[in-house]
Design a protein around this motif. Structure first.
Motif, PDB file in Angstrom:
ATOM      1  N   ALA A  87      11.796  16.466  -3.766  1.00 47.68           N
ATOM      2  CA  ALA A  87      10.668  15.712  -4.307  1.00 47.68           C
ATOM      3  C   ALA A  87      10.661  14.254  -3.836  1.00 47.68           C
ATOM      4  CB  ALA A  87      10.662  15.803  -5.830  1.00 47.68           C
ATOM      5  N   PRO A  88      11.740  13.479  -4.073  1.00 46.22           N
ATOM      6  CA  PRO A  88      11.690  12.092  -3.598  1.00 46.22           C
ATOM      7  C   PRO A  88      11.617  11.988  -2.085  1.00 46.22           C
ATOM      8  CG  PRO A  88      13.885  12.627  -4.411  1.00 46.22           C
ATOM      9  CD  PRO A  88      12.975  13.743  -4.834  1.00 46.22           C
ATOM     10  N   LEU A  89      12.246  12.915  -1.364  1.00 45.16           N
ATOM     11  CA  LEU A  89      12.183  12.866   0.096  1.00 45.16           C
ATOM     12  C   LEU A  89      10.769  13.129   0.595  1.00 45.16           C
ATOM     13  CD1 LEU A  89      15.540  14.627   1.109  1.00 45.16           C
ATOM     14  CD2 LEU A  89      15.021  12.180   1.006  1.00 45.16           C
ATOM     15  N   SER A  90      10.013  13.953  -0.115  1.00 51.10           N
ATOM     16  CA  SER A  90       8.620  14.178   0.280  1.00 51.10           C
ATOM     17  C   SER A  90       7.804  12.900   0.137  1.00 51.10           C
ATOM     18  CB  SER A  90       8.003  15.300  -0.550  1.00 51.10           C
ATOM     19  OG  SER A  90       7.755  14.890  -1.891  1.00 51.10           O
ATOM     20  N   CYS A  91       8.115  12.113  -0.888  1.00 52.71           N
ATOM     21  CA  CYS A  91       7.428  10.828  -1.071  1.00 52.71           C
ATOM     22  C   CYS A  91       7.764   9.882   0.073  1.00 52.71           C
ATOM     23  CB  CYS A  91       7.818  10.209  -2.400  1.00 52.71           C
ATOM     24  SG  CYS A  91       7.462  11.220  -3.858  1.00 52.71           S
ATOM     25  N   LEU A  92       9.033   9.866   0.464  1.00 54.25           N
ATOM     26  CA  LEU A  92       9.445   9.013   1.582  1.00 54.25           C
ATOM     27  C   LEU A  92       8.737   9.408   2.866  1.00 54.25           C
ATOM     28  CD1 LEU A  92      13.289   8.705   0.943  1.00 54.25           C
ATOM     29  CD2 LEU A  92      11.506   7.042   0.392  1.00 54.25           C
ATOM     30  N   ASN A  93       8.543  10.701   3.086  1.00 55.45           N
ATOM     31  CA  ASN A  93       7.849  11.132   4.299  1.00 55.45           C
ATOM     32  C   ASN A  93       6.388  10.711   4.289  1.00 55.45           C
ATOM     33  OD1 ASN A  93       9.792  12.377   5.999  1.00 55.45           O
ATOM     34  ND2 ASN A  93       9.870  14.138   4.632  1.00 55.45           N
ATOM     35  N   GLU A  94       5.757  10.732   3.104  1.00 55.27           N
ATOM     36  CA  GLU A  94       4.397  10.206   3.006  1.00 55.27           C
ATOM     37  C   GLU A  94       4.363   8.745   3.418  1.00 55.27           C
ATOM     38  OE1 GLU A  94       1.125  11.450   1.680  1.00 55.27           O
ATOM     39  OE2 GLU A  94       2.158  13.154   2.591  1.00 55.27           O
TER      40      GLU A  94
ATOM     41  N   TYR B 252       1.674   9.325  -5.049  1.00 54.78           N
ATOM     42  CA  TYR B 252       1.915  10.666  -4.510  1.00 54.78           C
ATOM     43  C   TYR B 252       2.922  11.418  -5.375  1.00 54.78           C
ATOM     44  CZ  TYR B 252       3.428  14.422  -1.404  1.00 54.78           C
ATOM     45  OH  TYR B 252       3.746  15.651  -0.878  1.00 54.78           O
ATOM     46  N   ALA B 253       3.951  10.715  -5.858  1.00 55.22           N
ATOM     47  CA  ALA B 253       4.947  11.371  -6.707  1.00 55.22           C
ATOM     48  C   ALA B 253       4.290  11.967  -7.953  1.00 55.22           C
ATOM     49  CB  ALA B 253       6.034  10.378  -7.104  1.00 55.22           C
ATOM     50  N   ILE B 254       3.395  11.215  -8.569  1.00 51.86           N
ATOM     51  CA  ILE B 254       2.716  11.702  -9.768  1.00 51.86           C
ATOM     52  C   ILE B 254       1.744  12.822  -9.414  1.00 51.86           C
ATOM     53  CG2 ILE B 254       1.176  11.039 -11.659  1.00 51.86           C
ATOM     54  CD1 ILE B 254       2.339   8.182 -11.388  1.00 51.86           C
ATOM     55  N   HIS B 255       0.997  12.635  -8.321  1.00 55.31           N
ATOM     56  CA  HIS B 255      -0.016  13.611  -7.919  1.00 55.31           C
ATOM     57  C   HIS B 255       0.617  14.935  -7.523  1.00 55.31           C
ATOM     58  CE1 HIS B 255      -3.287  15.374  -5.489  1.00 55.31           C
ATOM     59  NE2 HIS B 255      -4.102  14.577  -6.165  1.00 55.31           N
ATOM     60  N   ARG B 256       1.710  14.892  -6.772  1.00 49.26           N
ATOM     61  CA  ARG B 256       2.331  16.111  -6.247  1.00 49.26           C
ATOM     62  C   ARG B 256       3.294  16.745  -7.238  1.00 49.26           C
ATOM     63  NH1 ARG B 256       4.371  20.063  -5.493  1.00 49.26           N
ATOM     64  NH2 ARG B 256       5.177  21.072  -3.594  1.00 49.26           N
ATOM     65  N   TRP B 257       4.045  15.936  -7.969  1.00 45.49           N
ATOM     66  CA  TRP B 257       5.138  16.464  -8.778  1.00 45.49           C
ATOM     67  C   TRP B 257       4.925  16.326 -10.281  1.00 45.49           C
ATOM     68  CZ3 TRP B 257       7.756  19.399  -5.706  1.00 45.49           C
ATOM     69  CH2 TRP B 257       7.927  19.047  -4.360  1.00 45.49           C
TER      70      TRP B 257
ATOM     71  N   LEU C 249       0.830  -1.208   0.000  1.00 40.33           N
ATOM     72  CA  LEU C 249       0.000   0.000   0.000  1.00 40.33           C
ATOM     73  C   LEU C 249       0.860   1.251   0.000  1.00 40.33           C
ATOM     74  CD1 LEU C 249      -2.808   1.332   0.230  1.00 40.33           C
ATOM     75  CD2 LEU C 249      -2.571   1.158   2.717  1.00 40.33           C
ATOM     76  N   SER C 250       1.932   1.252   0.802  1.00 35.31           N
ATOM     77  CA  SER C 250       2.808   2.422   0.897  1.00 35.31           C
ATOM     78  C   SER C 250       3.464   2.740  -0.437  1.00 35.31           C
ATOM     79  CB  SER C 250       3.890   2.188   1.958  1.00 35.31           C
ATOM     80  OG  SER C 250       3.359   2.134   3.257  1.00 35.31           O
TER      81      SER C 250
ATOM     82  N   THR D 183      14.726  -0.307   9.433  1.00 34.21           N
ATOM     83  CA  THR D 183      15.632   0.425   8.544  1.00 34.21           C
ATOM     84  C   THR D 183      14.974   0.853   7.241  1.00 34.21           C
ATOM     85  OG1 THR D 183      16.468  -1.650   7.620  1.00 34.21           O
ATOM     86  CG2 THR D 183      17.684  -0.715   9.461  1.00 34.21           C
ATOM     87  N   VAL D 184      13.772   0.386   6.954  1.00 37.63           N
ATOM     88  CA  VAL D 184      13.071   0.792   5.742  1.00 37.63           C
ATOM     89  C   VAL D 184      12.672   2.258   5.842  1.00 37.63           C
ATOM     90  CG1 VAL D 184      10.907   0.499   4.472  1.00 37.63           C
ATOM     91  CG2 VAL D 184      12.244  -1.499   5.120  1.00 37.63           C
ATOM     92  N   GLU D 185      12.776   2.987   4.735  1.00 40.61           N
ATOM     93  CA  GLU D 185      12.454   4.420   4.685  1.00 40.61           C
ATOM     94  C   GLU D 185      13.241   5.212   5.720  1.00 40.61           C
ATOM     95  OE1 GLU D 185      11.092   4.673   2.127  1.00 40.61           O
ATOM     96  OE2 GLU D 185       9.378   3.379   1.839  1.00 40.61           O
TER      97      GLU D 185
END
Length: 398
Positions: A248-255, A116-121, A107-108, A375-377
């Protein structure tokens, strides 16, 4: 789709797996998500998860099942997404990880790393092309940032994209990509002359070669892959136009980390309830082991850690709802809840004794998964340094 359900049982004085009645803070829609996902996961996923774990796979059809539940990209708005509250998305993660971390990871990756990457960026054409199918589960995404020599330090990535006429040509390697062998589109991050950029890459593109990692001892009910990109050509329209730099990728990781905070509470709850049930029926010295002081001490400690995890998840959802949640607060939640969940799982395993290491009980499977989720994300050390930078104003990364 998500349906209405009854609220928490008013007759309960103390709910064994929700000691402080934290779910009373959920609204009706969030309770509906909780009950629907829990019921479906219990009926349809739980009976199959041991087989998936033993075989080291998670079927592609899971995407359609989760799409039918309405949880894929549910935190996003438009394009077939539910625009659900942070807590609603959180409880969906919690109820899936209560079965297995691989389900929550699925799901994540789909909802937070890819959609989220497509929606936000992305731009409107990219959103229209991909998001409706991804929300229904007809299309599956993956996310390529980590590399064999670039994990906690994404700025050192070696994957590069160069212009060739009107196209981009991408070369490099990515590691530990979930769903890389079963996805339809990959979000690939690569260095360019103007810094890191994101690209939408169909997995059918020539030069895209994904290899499944089969020798895992953790997160086995999950598809992990290594990726090799050799002169993969994509059009200029494949670039995510708003994604410039590592923000941008870090924002996806935070989601994704936000969902992990909730998911960890689900894994801990399953381990605790398994230990509580076992302690009530396992008899030694003429009585249930639940009646011994040391066992009760373990159970009480597990309740405290489980409650800490629930409180942390709920507070982060409130902050996210209000638009004030910071990456540092997410790091605190991920670090704290990973530690709490592992402590609960380890204590549960000791209560079950040798039985705790078999698939007859869920504890050892969760314990193995949690060791990887730690250790993931972002590793434990990275989150400690993020918190340390926040409180001192000094970066210890470089």
């Amino acid at each position: 789709m998500i349906v209405a359900s009854a609220s928490r049982r008013e007759s309960d004085v103390v709910d064994n797996d929700d000691f402080l009645a934290l779910d009373d803070q959920l609204d009706d829609a969030e309770c509906s998500v909780r009950d629907t996902v829990r019921a479906y996961a219990t009926e349809h996923f739980l009976p199959r998860v041991d087989d998936w774990y033993q075989s080291g796979e998670l079927p592609r059809q899971i995407a359609k099942e989760l799409g039918g539940l309405g949880v894929l990209g549910m935190q996003l708005d438009g394009y077939g997404c539910a625009n659900a509250s942070p807590a609603a998305y959180g409880v969906a993660c919690r109820e899936l990880e209560a079965v297995d971390s691989g389900l929550r990871s699925f799901l994540s990756v789909q909802s937070c790393l890819a959609m989220y990457a497509i929606h936000r960026w992305g731009d409107e054409d990219q959103r229209r092309e991909w998001l409706p199918g991804m929300a229904s589960g007809d299309a599956l995404g993956c996310f390529g940032l980590t590399e064999p020599e670039s994990g906690s330090d994404p700025s050192s990535m070696r994957t590069v994209a160069r212009r060739d006429g009107g196209d981009w040509v991408i070369d490099g390697t990515k590691a530990w990509m979930s769903n890389g062998t079963i996805a339809d589109v990959a979000i690939i991050w690569a260095g360019t002359e103007r810094g890191p950029r994101g690209f939408l890459m169909p997995t059918s593109a020539p030069g895209y070669t994904a290899t499944e990692i089969r020798d895992k001892l953790s997160l086995r009910a999950s598809v992990s892959t290594n990726l090799r990109l050799e002169n993969v050509r994509v059009p200029a329209s494949a670039m995510l136009p708003l994604a410039r730099g590592l923000k941008a990728p870090l924002s996806c990781l935070n989601e994704a980390r936000f969902g992990i905070v909730w998911g960890l509470a689900g894994a801990a709850r399953t381990c605790y309830t398994a230990a509580l049930r076992y302690a009530g029926r396992r008899r030694q010295f003429g009585r249930p082991i639940a009646g011994f002081q040391l066992t009760q001490r373990k159970l009480a400690t597990m309740v405290v850690e489980l409650t800490y995890a629930g409180l942390t998840a709920l507070r982060l959802a409130q902050l996210k709802r209000d638009g004030t949640l910071t990456p540092e607060q997410i790091s605190l939640g991920k670090l704290a809840n990973a530690r709490s969940a592992i402590e609960v799982a380890r204590a549960a395993r000791t209560i079950l004794g040798a039985n705790g290491i078999t698939l007859a009980h869920p504890v050892a499977r969760h314990l193995a998964n949690l060791d990887a989720v730690l250790t993931v994300e972002g590793t434990e050390e990275v989150h400690q340094l993020i918190i340390g930078r926040a409180v001192t104003g000094i970066s210890a990364f470089r």
